[in-house]
Scaffold this motif. Structure first.
Motif, PDB file in Angstrom:
ATOM      1  N   ASN A 244     -55.658  -3.911 -34.477  1.00  0.00           N
ATOM      2  CA  ASN A 244     -55.325  -2.979 -33.482  1.00  0.00           C
ATOM      3  C   ASN A 244     -55.993  -3.387 -32.115  1.00  0.00           C
ATOM      4  O   ASN A 244     -55.313  -3.431 -30.993  1.00  0.00           O
ATOM      5  CB  ASN A 244     -55.894  -1.654 -33.684  1.00  0.00           C
ATOM      6  CG  ASN A 244     -55.124  -0.615 -33.972  1.00  0.00           C
ATOM      7  OD1 ASN A 244     -53.940  -0.295 -33.586  1.00  0.00           O
ATOM      8  ND2 ASN A 244     -55.044  -0.104 -35.263  1.00  0.00           N
ATOM      9  N   ASN A 248     -53.944  -4.656 -28.859  1.00  0.00           N
ATOM     10  CA  ASN A 248     -54.223  -4.127 -27.626  1.00  0.00           C
ATOM     11  C   ASN A 248     -54.577  -4.914 -26.578  1.00  0.00           C
ATOM     12  O   ASN A 248     -53.880  -5.238 -25.359  1.00  0.00           O
ATOM     13  CB  ASN A 248     -55.366  -3.104 -27.671  1.00  0.00           C
ATOM     14  CG  ASN A 248     -55.081  -1.636 -28.124  1.00  0.00           C
ATOM     15  OD1 ASN A 248     -53.658  -1.169 -28.410  1.00  0.00           O
ATOM     16  ND2 ASN A 248     -55.753  -1.080 -28.585  1.00  0.00           N
ATOM     17  N   LYS A 251     -51.400  -6.798 -25.463  1.00  0.00           N
ATOM     18  CA  LYS A 251     -50.474  -5.981 -24.774  1.00  0.00           C
ATOM     19  C   LYS A 251     -50.898  -5.698 -23.481  1.00  0.00           C
ATOM     20  O   LYS A 251     -50.076  -5.649 -22.514  1.00  0.00           O
ATOM     21  CB  LYS A 251     -50.557  -4.670 -25.689  1.00  0.00           C
ATOM     22  CG  LYS A 251     -49.382  -4.603 -26.847  1.00  0.00           C
ATOM     23  CD  LYS A 251     -49.193  -3.267 -27.400  1.00  0.00           C
ATOM     24  CE  LYS A 251     -50.231  -2.345 -27.709  1.00  0.00           C
ATOM     25  NZ  LYS A 251     -49.575  -1.270 -28.692  1.00  0.00           N
ATOM     26  N   GLY A 310     -53.847   3.945 -32.232  1.00  0.00           N
ATOM     27  CA  GLY A 310     -54.583   2.882 -32.789  1.00  0.00           C
ATOM     28  C   GLY A 310     -56.212   3.125 -32.508  1.00  0.00           C
ATOM     29  O   GLY A 310     -56.684   2.962 -33.703  1.00  0.00           O
TER      30      GLY A 310
HETATM   31 MG   LIG Z   1     -53.055   0.003 -29.666  1.00  0.00          MG
END
Ligand SMILES: [Mg+2]
Ligand SMILES: Nc1ncnc2c1ncn2[C@@H]1O[C@H](COP(=O)(O)OP(=O)(O)OP(=O)(O)O)[C@@H](O)[C@H]1O
Length: 343
Positions: A244, A248, A251, A310
């Motif tokens: 996660n 993240n 991303k 998440g």
């Molecule tokens: Mg996430």
């Protein structure tokens, strides 16, 4: 006459004591003053009248107190009080007044908490249905367009199918996250703790993200970690945490890169840090990102497949390790998520 009966009835509990005292008084006084039989009768008669008046008074005051208590309890039952200060009893019932006030406050708090829970539940259901609806509508849209003729249009058919497939994947991720959250929150998360080598673990895990980082042109690296450093935790659950945090970081970063570091701390712990040079988070957002479904920029996050569950899962898992997830971030500069593990 009725009042007399009720008041004397309320004084029933005092009968025994008053009778004892009266009999003893008659006995002692008669002996001390060497009363004759007639005087004893007269004295007893006088005491009887005094007893009667006394019992009447005691009964009346007891009845008033009981009435007061009844009114207060009824008012609490009917929700008529706003503050405990409105509850007032006579001076003799000072302690009971305190106890009732404490009980009132406790019930009031319970009610407030229940209302809050109810609100959280409603919000949660609203969010879940909204999040489910988005990919379902999209899939429906692509399939209908294909069925209405686009299927034979070579320029779009494949693209539409790929998009529909991506939305089913999002749907699947969302369902998995929801199952995780509900398992965790209902206390069904089984943990399996052991010591493991953190360097091997992180190096292997980070490699899985290499293709994604390269695709975005981001640097991805693991800082130097002592070869034999062992940490204590649930490897499988921590994998979920790091997946996660790393996804993240990748991303929400467009330039620069992501680095995973391990810092050994004084109090027998090692801090695992995931650091990026991405969008960063405002102070207000830093406080809220661990809430379920919270996303800073819904459109951007959804475009990269996020549902905002998440970090809520990350927080739960880290708390199950008796640790705390922390975030440090500067808007526009990057973020750093970290947690400590026993070593
Ligand atoms: Mg996430
Ligand atoms: N490293 C980061 N940099 C900038 N913003 C972040 C970072 N990590 C999380 N966020 C913000 O916090 C929000 C919540 O993150 P979280 O991981 O809970 O949800 P998500 O990534 O949107 O969805 P999911 O993880 O459920 O797929 C994100 O939507 C994003 O706005």
């Amino acid at each position: 006459m009725n009042k007399l009966r009720i008041n004397l009835g309320s004084a029933k509990v005092y009968f025994k004591d008053v009778t004892y005292v009266t009999l003893l008084s008659i006995l002692f006084i008669s002996i001390i003053f060497q009363f004759s039989f007639r005087e004893i009768l007269l004295f007893s008669f006088l005491l009887l009248i005094v007893d009667f008046l006394l019992l009447y008074r005691l009964g009346a005051s007891k009845r008033t107190e009981l009435e007061q208590l009844k009114t207060i309890l009824n008012s609490i039952r009917k929700n008529e009080y706003i503050s405990p200060d409105e509850i007032k009893l006579g001076r003799n019932l000072y302690e009971i007044e305190g106890a009732i006030k404490a009980m009132f406050l406790r019930t009031q708090n319970d009610i407030i908490n229940l209302k809050k829970l109810e609100q959280v539940r409603t919000e949660f259901l609203g969010n879940v249905s909204h999040e489910l609806r988005t990919p379902i509508f999209a899939i429906q849209g692509y399939l209908e367009t294909l069925l209405n003729g686009a299927i034979s249009d070579e320029r779009v058919n494949r693209g539409f199918l790929e998009k529909a497939a991506r939305h089913t994947e999002n749907l699947n991720n969302l369902l998995n996250d929801l199952i995780d959250i509900s398992m965790i929150e209902s206390g069904q998360m089984r943990m399996s703790f052991r010591y493991f080598n953190i360097k091997e673990y992180l190096t292997e895990l980070v490699e899985e993200f290499r293709p994604f980082a390269e695709e975005k042109g981001l640097e991805l690296k693991v800082g130097s970690i002592k070869n034999n450093l062992q940490v204590f935790g649930d490897k499988k659950k921590l994998r979920q945490v790091l997946v996660n945090l790393l996804s993240n970081a990748l991303k929400y970063t467009e330039e620069g890169g992501v680095e995973v570091l391990v810092e050994e701390e004084e109090n027998k712990t090692a801090r695992i840090i995931v650091k990026d040079t991405g969008f960063g988070l405002s102070e207000e957002d830093q406080l809220r990102i661990f809430e379920r479904f919270y996303r800073v920029d819904k459109d951007r996050s959804r475009a990269v497949g996020g549902t905002g569950l998440g970090l809520a899962i990350v927080k739960h898992i880290i708390e199950a390790h008796e640790s705390k997830i922390s975030v440090k971030s500067v808007l526009g500069k990057g973020s750093e998520f970290s947690f400590a593990l026993k070593k």
